[in-house]
Motif scaffolding. Structure first.
Motif, short mmCIF file in Angstrom:
data_model
loop_
_atom_site.label_atom_id
_atom_site.label_comp_id
_atom_site.label_asym_id
_atom_site.label_seq_id
_atom_site.Cartn_x
_atom_site.Cartn_y
_atom_site.Cartn_z
N HIS A 166 1.48 3.49 -6.71
CA HIS A 166 1.85 2.99 -8.03
C HIS A 166 1.93 1.48 -8.00
O HIS A 166 2.52 0.88 -7.10
CB HIS A 166 3.21 3.55 -8.46
N ALA A 167 1.31 0.85 -8.99
CA ALA A 167 1.34 -0.60 -9.11
C ALA A 167 2.77 -1.12 -9.22
O ALA A 167 3.61 -0.49 -9.85
CB ALA A 167 0.54 -1.02 -10.34
N ALA A 168 3.02 -2.28 -8.62
CA ALA A 168 4.38 -2.84 -8.59
C ALA A 168 4.31 -4.32 -8.21
O ALA A 168 3.27 -4.79 -7.74
CB ALA A 168 5.25 -2.08 -7.60
N PRO A 169 5.41 -5.05 -8.38
CA PRO A 169 5.42 -6.45 -7.93
C PRO A 169 5.39 -6.60 -6.41
O PRO A 169 5.04 -7.67 -5.92
CB PRO A 169 6.74 -6.99 -8.50
N GLN A 170 5.79 -5.57 -5.65
CA GLN A 170 5.73 -5.65 -4.20
C GLN A 170 5.55 -4.26 -3.61
O GLN A 170 5.78 -3.26 -4.25
CB GLN A 170 7.01 -6.29 -3.62
N HIS A 340 4.73 8.59 -2.80
CA HIS A 340 4.51 7.81 -4.03
C HIS A 340 4.88 6.36 -3.72
O HIS A 340 5.79 5.79 -4.29
CB HIS A 340 5.40 8.39 -5.14
N PRO A 341 4.17 5.73 -2.76
CA PRO A 341 4.50 4.34 -2.43
C PRO A 341 4.09 3.39 -3.54
O PRO A 341 3.26 3.71 -4.40
CB PRO A 341 3.69 4.09 -1.15
N MET A 342 4.69 2.21 -3.52
CA MET A 342 4.35 1.16 -4.47
C MET A 342 3.34 0.24 -3.80
O MET A 342 3.50 -0.14 -2.63
CB MET A 342 5.58 0.38 -4.88
N ILE A 343 2.30 -0.12 -4.55
CA ILE A 343 1.29 -1.06 -4.05
C ILE A 343 1.46 -2.35 -4.84
O ILE A 343 1.31 -2.39 -6.06
CB ILE A 343 -0.13 -0.47 -4.18
N GLY A 344 1.81 -3.41 -4.14
CA GLY A 344 2.22 -4.63 -4.81
C GLY A 344 1.10 -5.63 -5.02
O GLY A 344 0.11 -5.66 -4.28
N TYR A 345 1.26 -6.45 -6.05
CA TYR A 345 0.37 -7.59 -6.25
C TYR A 345 1.13 -8.65 -7.05
O TYR A 345 2.10 -8.36 -7.75
CB TYR A 345 -0.93 -7.21 -6.94
N ALA A 366 -4.63 -7.69 -8.11
CA ALA A 366 -4.59 -6.29 -8.54
C ALA A 366 -5.82 -5.54 -8.04
O ALA A 366 -5.72 -4.36 -7.63
CB ALA A 366 -4.50 -6.21 -10.06
N ASP A 367 -6.98 -6.18 -8.04
CA ASP A 367 -8.19 -5.54 -7.51
C ASP A 367 -8.03 -5.24 -6.03
O ASP A 367 -8.45 -4.18 -5.54
CB ASP A 367 -9.40 -6.45 -7.72
N ARG A 368 -7.40 -6.15 -5.29
CA ARG A 368 -7.15 -5.90 -3.87
C ARG A 368 -6.20 -4.72 -3.70
O ARG A 368 -6.36 -3.90 -2.78
CB ARG A 368 -6.58 -7.18 -3.24
N ALA A 369 -5.22 -4.58 -4.59
CA ALA A 369 -4.31 -3.44 -4.52
C ALA A 369 -5.05 -2.13 -4.74
O ALA A 369 -4.73 -1.11 -4.11
CB ALA A 369 -3.20 -3.60 -5.56
N VAL A 370 -6.03 -2.11 -5.63
CA VAL A 370 -6.85 -0.91 -5.84
C VAL A 370 -7.52 -0.50 -4.53
O VAL A 370 -7.51 0.69 -4.14
CB VAL A 370 -7.91 -1.17 -6.93
N LEU A 371 -8.10 -1.46 -3.84
CA LEU A 371 -8.84 -1.16 -2.61
C LEU A 371 -7.91 -0.84 -1.45
O LEU A 371 -8.11 0.14 -0.72
CB LEU A 371 -9.75 -2.34 -2.26
#
Length: 403
Positions: A166-170, A340-345, A366-371
């Motif tokens: 899940h997208a997140a600030p960190q 359900h970890p958070m993936i930060g950007y 954000a693109d790097r977080a996708v990859l």
């Protein structure tokens, strides 16, 4: 002083080779998955209405050789896409719904594209690993709870382990979430002239006011960590008319599903008090599915943390006991081992569910977080499938759920 976590052991030669093959596969698909993330971001769709998003993802993975079932499990915007035929089924959950008015302010374009990245990276390795890669399109996380619908329809019956990021600030692993139930409240009274014949009216707005006061008074005795929040959506139109109808929307949250049931009973009593005091009629309706608290699998979480760190991401060994927000992935985690970890950007000072967060959803970070999120999940699946003890544990869990 706490003892630093021991470094994770280096992957075996086999695991290292499979990791690099997954990385190379994803590198060949990089433009497609980043393009998907940007397309989802530019075309936000609300819960249960994500027709274009579901079609985009299904088309992409079908073109990559996945066997795709569209409109799966009775949901027009759900799908199931599979690769491989192994006995260990890894469920990768793709989210793609947006928020009203503020688009992908929770980063579901990143979530969905990262899930697709993981599935694409794993697919060529599925047979060697004895895997079935199941990419599940899960609509309506923001409202309604599509994963609960899918659970009830049997979508996770054969899944040995489920995952998403899940997208997140960190970055973070191991966080919990609050169980939640959403309520629509309506009082029906009798309108009347507020000056000439107030005694002939039944004030629906007063009923709602009394309920709000009762809820406020109950906060002192609420279960620790419980949250009740709400908005009045209508309460009359003219000052000289006794309101004959008043409506509101409320969320009840608690640390566990059991605590949520207790909290809901007390909140219901508060709304009933408003009806009793005024004579208005109460209609109380649960909106969508209740969400359970999130229970993340420790072994899977550690495998993910190791993978993310090996990709150069800073992921703490343990997270504080934060229970931020709620997710229908919680319901999945009660049935299936899940993470359900958070993936930060980098998103400046923006926070999720804020319009400012939306602006950062297609940045290079954000693109790097996708990859990275996709590859970390793929590497997590490789670690689980390659570890004999973990494989036995996960398959035993599936067997135990069968009638």
């Amino acid at each position: 002083m706490s003892t630093p976590a021991a470094p994770a052991p280096a992957p075996s030669a086999l695991t290292a080779r499979l990791r690099q093959e997954a990385r190379r596969t994803l590198a060949r698909r990089e433009d497609a998955v980043i393009g998907l993330s940007h397309a989802l971001h530019a075309d936000p769709e609300l819960a249960y209405e994500e027709h274009r998003a579901a079609r985009r993802i299904a088309d992409l993975v079908e073109g990559a050789g996945f066997d795709v079932t569209r409109e799966a499990y009775g949901l027009p915007t759900a799908f199931r896409a599979t690769a491989g035929s192994g006995d260990l089924v890894i469920g990768i959950c793709a989210e793609y719904d947006a928020l009203p008015g503020i688009g992908h302010a929770c980063g579901h374009n990143v979530n969905g594209a990262a899930a697709v990245s993981a599935a694409l990276a794993l697919a060529p390795l599925a047979d060697e690993l004895g895997l079935t890669v199941a990419l599940l399109g899960t609509p309506a996380e923001e409202s309604g709870g599509g994963k609960v619908d899918l659970l009830n329809a049997g979508a996770f019956d054969d899944v040995a382990a489920a995952m998403m990021v899940h997208a997140a600030p960190q970055d973070a692993v191991g966080m919990s979430s609050l169980a939640i139930s959403s309520l629509d409240v309506a009082y029906t009274g009798v309108p009347a002239h507020a000056a000439a014949m107030p005694h002939r009216g039944v004030n629906a707005a007063d009923a709602l006011m009394i309920a709000q006061v009762a809820i406020a008074a109950h906060r002192q005795q609420m279960i620790p960590g419980a949250v009740v929040s709400g908005v009045v959506t209508s309460a009359g139109d003219a000052a000289n008319v006794i309101p004959g109808r008043a409506t509101a929307s409320y969320d009840c949250r608690a640390g566990t599903s059991e605590e949520l049931a207790e909290l809901k009973a007390r909140v219901r009593a508060c709304f009933e008090a408003g009806a009793l005091a005024t004579g208005a009629e109460l209609a109380l309706e649960t909106v969508g599915n209740d969400y359970a608290d999130l229970r993340q699998d420790l072994a899977m979480g550690e495998a993910y943390r190791t993978a993310a760190q090996d990709l150069g991401r800073a992921v703490p060994a343990s997270d504080p006991g934060l229970r931020g927000g709620s997710t229908d992935m919680g319901n999945v985690s009660h049935l299936v081992p899940a993470i359900h970890p958070m993936i930060g950007y980098d998103c400046g000072d923006a926070i999720m569910h804020n319009p400012e967060f939306t602006r950062f959803g297609t940045t290079p970070a954000a693109d790097r977080a996708v990859l990275d999120g996709g590859l970390a999940m793929a590497w997590t699946a490789i670690a689980l499938a390659s570890d004999a003890a973990q494989r036995r544990r996960l398959l035993a869990g599936v067997a135990a759920r069968r009638p």
